[in-house]
Design a protein around this motif. Structure first.
Motif, PDB file in Angstrom:
ATOM      1  N   LYS A  61      13.444  16.827 -14.655  1.00 22.43           N
ATOM      2  CA  LYS A  61      14.476  16.601 -13.637  1.00 22.43           C
ATOM      3  C   LYS A  61      14.259  15.269 -12.921  1.00 22.43           C
ATOM      4  CE  LYS A  61      15.396  21.470 -12.507  1.00 22.43           C
ATOM      5  NZ  LYS A  61      15.292  22.496 -11.443  1.00 22.43           N
ATOM      6  N   LYS A  62      13.015  15.008 -12.558  1.00 20.18           N
ATOM      7  CA  LYS A  62      12.712  13.771 -11.831  1.00 20.18           C
ATOM      8  C   LYS A  62      12.937  12.546 -12.708  1.00 20.18           C
ATOM      9  CE  LYS A  62       9.401  15.814  -8.585  1.00 20.18           C
ATOM     10  NZ  LYS A  62       7.993  15.865  -8.138  1.00 20.18           N
ATOM     11  N   LEU A  63      12.575  12.679 -13.992  1.00 24.55           N
ATOM     12  CA  LEU A  63      12.791  11.573 -14.915  1.00 24.55           C
ATOM     13  C   LEU A  63      14.277  11.274 -15.078  1.00 24.55           C
ATOM     14  CD1 LEU A  63      10.226  11.982 -17.842  1.00 24.55           C
ATOM     15  CD2 LEU A  63      10.588   9.969 -16.423  1.00 24.55           C
ATOM     16  N   ILE A  64      15.061  12.316 -15.209  1.00 23.10           N
ATOM     17  CA  ILE A  64      16.505  12.128 -15.354  1.00 23.10           C
ATOM     18  C   ILE A  64      17.086  11.474 -14.109  1.00 23.10           C
ATOM     19  CG2 ILE A  64      18.717  13.325 -15.574  1.00 23.10           C
ATOM     20  CD1 ILE A  64      17.274  15.423 -17.262  1.00 23.10           C
ATOM     21  N   TYR A  65      16.656  11.956 -12.967  1.00 18.85           N
ATOM     22  CA  TYR A  65      17.128  11.394 -11.700  1.00 18.85           C
ATOM     23  C   TYR A  65      16.737   9.921 -11.580  1.00 18.85           C
ATOM     24  CZ  TYR A  65      17.965  10.947  -6.673  1.00 18.85           C
ATOM     25  OH  TYR A  65      18.423  10.536  -5.453  1.00 18.85           O
ATOM     26  N   LEU A  66      15.496   9.615 -11.971  1.00 17.46           N
ATOM     27  CA  LEU A  66      14.998   8.247 -11.899  1.00 17.46           C
ATOM     28  C   LEU A  66      15.754   7.339 -12.857  1.00 17.46           C
ATOM     29  CD1 LEU A  66      12.841   6.332 -10.711  1.00 17.46           C
ATOM     30  CD2 LEU A  66      11.355   7.002 -12.605  1.00 17.46           C
ATOM     31  N   LYS A  99      18.348   4.165 -12.039  1.00 19.35           N
ATOM     32  CA  LYS A  99      18.126   2.821 -12.594  1.00 19.35           C
ATOM     33  C   LYS A  99      19.160   2.469 -13.666  1.00 19.35           C
ATOM     34  CE  LYS A  99      13.123   2.813 -11.785  1.00 19.35           C
ATOM     35  NZ  LYS A  99      11.778   2.671 -12.395  1.00 19.35           N
ATOM     36  N   LYS A 100      20.120   3.400 -13.839  1.00 18.79           N
ATOM     37  CA  LYS A 100      21.213   3.203 -14.798  1.00 18.79           C
ATOM     38  C   LYS A 100      20.694   3.026 -16.218  1.00 18.79           C
ATOM     39  CE  LYS A 100      24.419   1.349 -11.399  1.00 18.79           C
ATOM     40  NZ  LYS A 100      25.328   0.233 -11.015  1.00 18.79           N
ATOM     41  N   GLU A 101      19.630   3.757 -16.532  1.00 13.72           N
ATOM     42  CA  GLU A 101      19.106   3.762 -17.893  1.00 13.72           C
ATOM     43  C   GLU A 101      19.763   4.884 -18.684  1.00 13.72           C
ATOM     44  OE1 GLU A 101      14.925   4.179 -17.540  1.00 13.72           O
ATOM     45  OE2 GLU A 101      14.596   2.200 -16.658  1.00 13.72           O
ATOM     46  N   THR A 102      19.883   4.699 -19.965  1.00 16.09           N
ATOM     47  CA  THR A 102      20.501   5.718 -20.817  1.00 16.09           C
ATOM     48  C   THR A 102      19.508   6.186 -21.868  1.00 16.09           C
ATOM     49  OG1 THR A 102      21.379   4.029 -22.307  1.00 16.09           O
ATOM     50  CG2 THR A 102      22.807   4.765 -20.495  1.00 16.09           C
ATOM     51  N   ASN A 103      19.735   7.404 -22.333  1.00 14.25           N
ATOM     52  CA  ASN A 103      18.877   7.980 -23.357  1.00 14.25           C
ATOM     53  C   ASN A 103      19.651   9.087 -24.063  1.00 14.25           C
ATOM     54  OD1 ASN A 103      16.730  10.165 -24.239  1.00 14.25           O
ATOM     55  ND2 ASN A 103      15.687   8.178 -24.175  1.00 14.25           N
ATOM     56  N   ILE A 104      19.411   9.223 -25.353  1.00 20.07           N
ATOM     57  CA  ILE A 104      20.164  10.189 -26.145  1.00 20.07           C
ATOM     58  C   ILE A 104      19.974  11.625 -25.663  1.00 20.07           C
ATOM     59  CG2 ILE A 104      18.303  10.476 -27.842  1.00 20.07           C
ATOM     60  CD1 ILE A 104      20.465  10.750 -29.986  1.00 20.07           C
ATOM     61  N   PHE A 105      18.841  11.916 -25.019  1.00 21.16           N
ATOM     62  CA  PHE A 105      18.542  13.281 -24.604  1.00 21.16           C
ATOM     63  C   PHE A 105      19.222  13.668 -23.280  1.00 21.16           C
ATOM     64  CE2 PHE A 105      14.802  11.920 -27.082  1.00 21.16           C
ATOM     65  CZ  PHE A 105      14.923  12.822 -28.130  1.00 21.16           C
ATOM     66  N   ILE A 106      19.736  12.677 -22.556  1.00 18.44           N
ATOM     67  CA  ILE A 106      20.368  12.987 -21.264  1.00 18.44           C
ATOM     68  C   ILE A 106      21.794  12.477 -21.165  1.00 18.44           C
ATOM     69  CG2 ILE A 106      18.151  12.977 -20.077  1.00 18.44           C
ATOM     70  CD1 ILE A 106      18.875  10.249 -18.935  1.00 18.44           C
ATOM     71  N   SER A 107      22.199  11.623 -22.097  1.00 22.15           N
ATOM     72  CA  SER A 107      23.532  11.027 -22.011  1.00 22.15           C
ATOM     73  C   SER A 107      24.584  11.975 -22.553  1.00 22.15           C
ATOM     74  CB  SER A 107      23.571   9.704 -22.791  1.00 22.15           C
ATOM     75  OG  SER A 107      22.635   8.794 -22.273  1.00 22.15           O
ATOM     76  N   ASN A 109      21.929  21.479  -9.999  1.00 24.23           N
ATOM     77  CA  ASN A 109      20.673  21.316  -9.255  1.00 24.23           C
ATOM     78  C   ASN A 109      20.934  20.469  -8.022  1.00 24.23           C
ATOM     79  OD1 ASN A 109      18.459  22.525 -10.946  1.00 24.23           O
ATOM     80  ND2 ASN A 109      19.440  21.208 -12.450  1.00 24.23           N
ATOM     81  N   ASN A 110      20.240  20.737  -6.952  1.00 25.06           N
ATOM     82  CA  ASN A 110      20.424  20.016  -5.701  1.00 25.06           C
ATOM     83  C   ASN A 110      19.544  18.766  -5.696  1.00 25.06           C
ATOM     84  OD1 ASN A 110      20.880  19.153  -3.134  1.00 25.06           O
ATOM     85  ND2 ASN A 110      20.213  21.032  -2.120  1.00 25.06           N
ATOM     86  N   ASN A 111      20.166  17.612  -5.956  1.00 25.31           N
ATOM     87  CA  ASN A 111      19.401  16.368  -6.034  1.00 25.31           C
ATOM     88  C   ASN A 111      18.810  15.959  -4.698  1.00 25.31           C
ATOM     89  OD1 ASN A 111      20.109  16.285  -8.670  1.00 25.31           O
ATOM     90  ND2 ASN A 111      21.764  14.810  -8.425  1.00 25.31           N
ATOM     91  N   ASN A 112      19.369  16.464  -3.604  1.00 21.36           N
ATOM     92  CA  ASN A 112      18.857  16.106  -2.281  1.00 21.36           C
ATOM     93  C   ASN A 112      17.443  16.614  -2.055  1.00 21.36           C
ATOM     94  OD1 ASN A 112      21.281  14.845  -1.579  1.00 21.36           O
ATOM     95  ND2 ASN A 112      22.182  16.776  -0.892  1.00 21.36           N
ATOM     96  N   LYS A 113      17.046  17.600  -2.825  1.00 21.13           N
ATOM     97  CA  LYS A 113      15.702  18.153  -2.668  1.00 21.13           C
ATOM     98  C   LYS A 113      14.640  17.247  -3.287  1.00 21.13           C
ATOM     99  CE  LYS A 113      17.122  23.017  -2.410  1.00 21.13           C
ATOM    100  NZ  LYS A 113      16.983  24.360  -3.024  1.00 21.13           N
ATOM    101  N   ILE A 114      15.071  16.300  -4.104  1.00 21.36           N
ATOM    102  CA  ILE A 114      14.131  15.397  -4.741  1.00 21.36           C
ATOM    103  C   ILE A 114      13.939  14.180  -3.854  1.00 21.36           C
ATOM    104  CG2 ILE A 114      13.670  13.975  -6.776  1.00 21.36           C
ATOM    105  CD1 ILE A 114      15.399  15.840  -8.388  1.00 21.36           C
ATOM    106  N   ASN A 115      12.762  14.029  -3.340  1.00 19.48           N
ATOM    107  CA  ASN A 115      12.455  12.899  -2.466  1.00 19.48           C
ATOM    108  C   ASN A 115      11.991  11.730  -3.320  1.00 19.48           C
ATOM    109  OD1 ASN A 115      11.724  11.119  -0.514  1.00 19.48           O
ATOM    110  ND2 ASN A 115      10.206  12.440   0.470  1.00 19.48           N
TER     111      ASN A 115
END
Length: 294
Positions: free
Chosen positions: A54-59, A63-71, A198-204
């Motif tokens: 989750k944190k990796l996807i958010y990060l 950063k506007k990065e793309t990846n086949i596993f999340i795009s 998922n609530n992204n606000n919970k990720i600091n």
């Protein structure tokens, strides 16, 4: 009308059935506890890995990065893993899953979306005869060799197919645990992974960051491969726990029904026996009366 001998045979037969259902109930309880221990042992690792993902996807999105596993992309080809039970006598477990899956598959067909089925288990396969041309893998011995290593080998090709864009989406349908004696049939997306619901606000974001020491694509490939395999195995264990839990309830109900039936048959047998004794006494009294009258 049944005679006394036939009733005795029925009582004997039902008593033997009751013994079998009681033993099956106890065996299912033991197996259920073993599966629960496996789930508990995996719980911390699985959920820690999920949080990292989750944190990796958010990060990456920040950063506007793309990846086949999340795009996300236009879905035209889907791989659908369907987890059935290893054996029968587990109530409506499979039927509830079919009620969830079959309308979903028909909806995909109506949208002209190509899908392939990976079916695990051997029970109620006849329900999927209408989708025979869409079955990619039918592993009816999957549960006989169930462990994490064999599960990983089974889905190695599927993970490679997704990386090669042979599928746009991978789904899994299984029975998810709600509590010790309850479950619900669910369809979940394995890939692409999303932060949806998922609530992204919970990720600091200020409290953590990741520094990639190696190639980011290699890191993500290995990480998502691990997540993919552990998610499938965890889902299979949840379905297996639901199966044993459902079988415990079914066998318990069968044992109780057998007890009630034996009780009813004993009452009926005693009634017939009493009627027979009464009839014999009546015949003896009648015969004695005729002798005295003579």
């Amino acid at each position: 009308m049944l005679n006394k001998k036939e009733i005795q045979k029925k009582i004997y037969s039902i008593t033997n059935t009751k013994k079998i259902t009681k033993v099956m109930e106890m065996i299912s309880i033991i197996k259920m506890k073993k599966i629960k221990n496996k789930i508990n042992n995996m719980f911390d690792y699985f959920h820690t890995l999920t949080e990292i993902i989750k944190k990796l996807i958010y990060l990456m999105k920040s950063k506007k990065e793309t990846n086949i596993f999340i795009s996300s992309k236009k879905v035209t080809r889907i791989a659908f893993i369907i987890v059935l039970t290893s054996k029968g006598l587990c109530g409506g477990l499979n039927n509830n899953l079919f009620k969830k899956v079959i309308p979903y598959l028909k909806n995909l067909s109506s949208k002209k979306i190509i899908y392939k089925l990976i079916i695990l288990g051997k029970k109620e396969i006849n329900f999927f005869n209408q989708f025979q041309n869409n079955i990619k893998i039918y592993d009816n011995n999957f549960f006989k060799k169930l462990n994490y290593l064999n599960s990983t080998k089974t889905f190695k090709t599927l993970f490679s197919d997704y990386k090669l864009n042979k599928f746009d989406k991978i789904l899994i349908a299984f029975n998810q645990i709600r509590n010790k004696s309850n479950y619900t049939s669910v369809i979940k997306t394995l890939f692409p992974v999303s932060l949806k619901n998922n609530n992204n606000n919970k990720i600091n974001q200020n409290s953590w960051d990741y520094v990639y020491e190696s190639n980011i694509n290699l890191l993500l490939k290995n990480l998502f491969n691990q997540f993919f395999n552990i998610k499938i195995y965890y889902s299979v264990l949840e379905n297996l726990f639901s199966e044993y839990s459902s079988r415990v309830i079914s066998m318990k109900n069968a044992t109780e029904n057998s007890s009630n039936l034996i009780q009813e048959l004993n009452l009926f047998y005693n009634k017939l026996r009493q009627d027979s004794i009464t009839q014999e006494l009546t015949e003896i009294i009648s015969g004695a009366s005729e002798v005295l009258m003579d």
